[in-house]
Design an enzyme around this catalytic site. Sequence first.
Site, PDB file in Angstrom:
ATOM      1  N   LYS A   1      56.604  15.031  -2.635  1.00 60.18           N
ATOM      2  CA  LYS A   1      57.890  15.370  -2.035  1.00 60.18           C
ATOM      3  C   LYS A   1      58.333  16.800  -2.320  1.00 60.18           C
ATOM      4  CE  LYS A   1      59.794  10.675  -1.521  1.00 60.18           C
ATOM      5  NZ  LYS A   1      59.662  10.588  -0.072  1.00 60.18           N
TER       6      LYS A   1
ATOM      7  N   ASP B   1      55.561   6.883 -11.552  1.00 61.66           N
ATOM      8  CA  ASP B   1      55.692   7.371 -10.177  1.00 61.66           C
ATOM      9  C   ASP B   1      56.925   8.278 -10.118  1.00 61.66           C
ATOM     10  OD1 ASP B   1      56.252   7.817  -7.507  1.00 61.66           O
ATOM     11  OD2 ASP B   1      55.845   5.768  -6.870  1.00 61.66           O
TER      12      ASP B   1
ATOM     13  N   PHE C   1      59.151   1.064  -4.651  1.00 66.46           N
ATOM     14  CA  PHE C   1      58.606   1.686  -3.449  1.00 66.46           C
ATOM     15  C   PHE C   1      57.626   2.769  -3.889  1.00 66.46           C
ATOM     16  CE2 PHE C   1      58.118   4.469   0.114  1.00 66.46           C
ATOM     17  CZ  PHE C   1      58.225   3.653   1.233  1.00 66.46           C
TER      18      PHE C   1
END
Length: 485
Positions: free
Chosen positions: A287, A257, A172
Amino acid sequence: MTDLSTAHSGVSAAQGAHARDASPYDLAAMVAAREDERFSLHSKYLNEMWVRVLKTIGYDVGFTRGLGPYLWDRKGDRYIDLLSGWGVFAIGRNHPAVRDALVSVIDGEFANLVQLDVSTLAGILAEKLIERAPYLEKVFFANSGAESIEAAIKFARAATGRPGILHCAHSFHGLTYGSLSMNGDEIFKKGFGPLLPNAREIPFDDLAALEQALAGRDVAAFFVEPIQGKGVNIPADDYLAGVQALCRKYGTLFVADEIQTGIGRTGKFFAIDHYAGVEPDMVVVAKALSGGHVPVGAVLTRKWVFDKVFDRMDRAVVHGSTFSKNDLAMAAGVATLDVIKNERIVENAAAKGERLLASFRKMAEGYELVCDARGKGLMIGVEFGPPKSLKLKAAWNLLETVNSGLFCQLISIPLFRDHKVLTQVAGHGNHTIKLLPPLTLTDADCDWIESAFDAVIADAHDAPSAVWSLGKTLAGHAIKAGIGR
């Protein structure tokens, strides 16, 4: 004649004085006055399907306050948050240091987003990030993780001249078109094609498959999560070093990532720091870097890659984002990194994660429905699987026939309803519950988490019980809604 610049200055000063003297704009009162409309407003103007989901599973409690790892609902009940906004609130909700930093920017009346200038705060934040990955030299800021992934795709293609983008199954990386093209879950892709050409998928933790995919020398970059968020899948100890070696052999950029795993989540500042000698060509973060207030993402990259994109003065703005280096976002990032360092939050994540993981592994030994517990730091997955006893097996098979992965709701819903513990299932059709709490957990918080899980899992081993009664109800909803395997 009136000096226009003086007149303008006078008006601005008067406006500023009025703004400082006027009564504050009371958003809290506005929200409180319309709290009863929370779900009707969303149903009418936003995502009605999401409201229906929340009501179906009993999550429509209406949270009104958040502080540290805790949430309070409209009745005043306190919850412990093991979701943390999908990892955003690594330092907890409403940390005073981040709040003070944002207030200082507003009170300072900074010359924000002049565009034909550069931001001092952006330079400071970039410097702090590169200190954590000294093998990289440049930073590109964006507004989110997905936007940062898009930038990394463009940078990789510009730097290598190659079209191919490679990712892993079950990955993801975001939901914008480029990042969606590298999404390992088909449910997110359905109805949105065609997606980015030349994006290919290989199995996670499979170096042979990676070498086969790279052998054609047409892949610009291999994007990989050091630990996969969908399922909390952890690779073999030699995998990332092997990825690096193969990417260098075939001229492909290695992109880590770290949007979810970075900024202390796994008990190291970056998850790649668990593996000696692993130094990707790009590291993507977001985030937790925001401190939970103002979104910010970043691509940390090698200078030669950056210079391939911004290679002439007439290409100085060939890629950018209007709000990406705004002073509030940069201040949030600077303050967050200072909190991470000053409060030894990475060390706390490592210690509390080790404690919780040991507790869950003990549960896996004692309960037949728990088949695995894995993780690093405070990124933990508790996986459930088919039981051996006939009584439990029949109930499990019934749920799986209706909808694969439904069993996890029989754990997460009672955790929420009966023990005030907010968790998430690690992905569609997944049998893993993921813990992604703030990194500020205390021992008392761990006691709360462990006792809640133990109680709910124990109840799940009694059939019939309240847990399996809930399962029948959820299965009925799924059948009615036409949701199946």
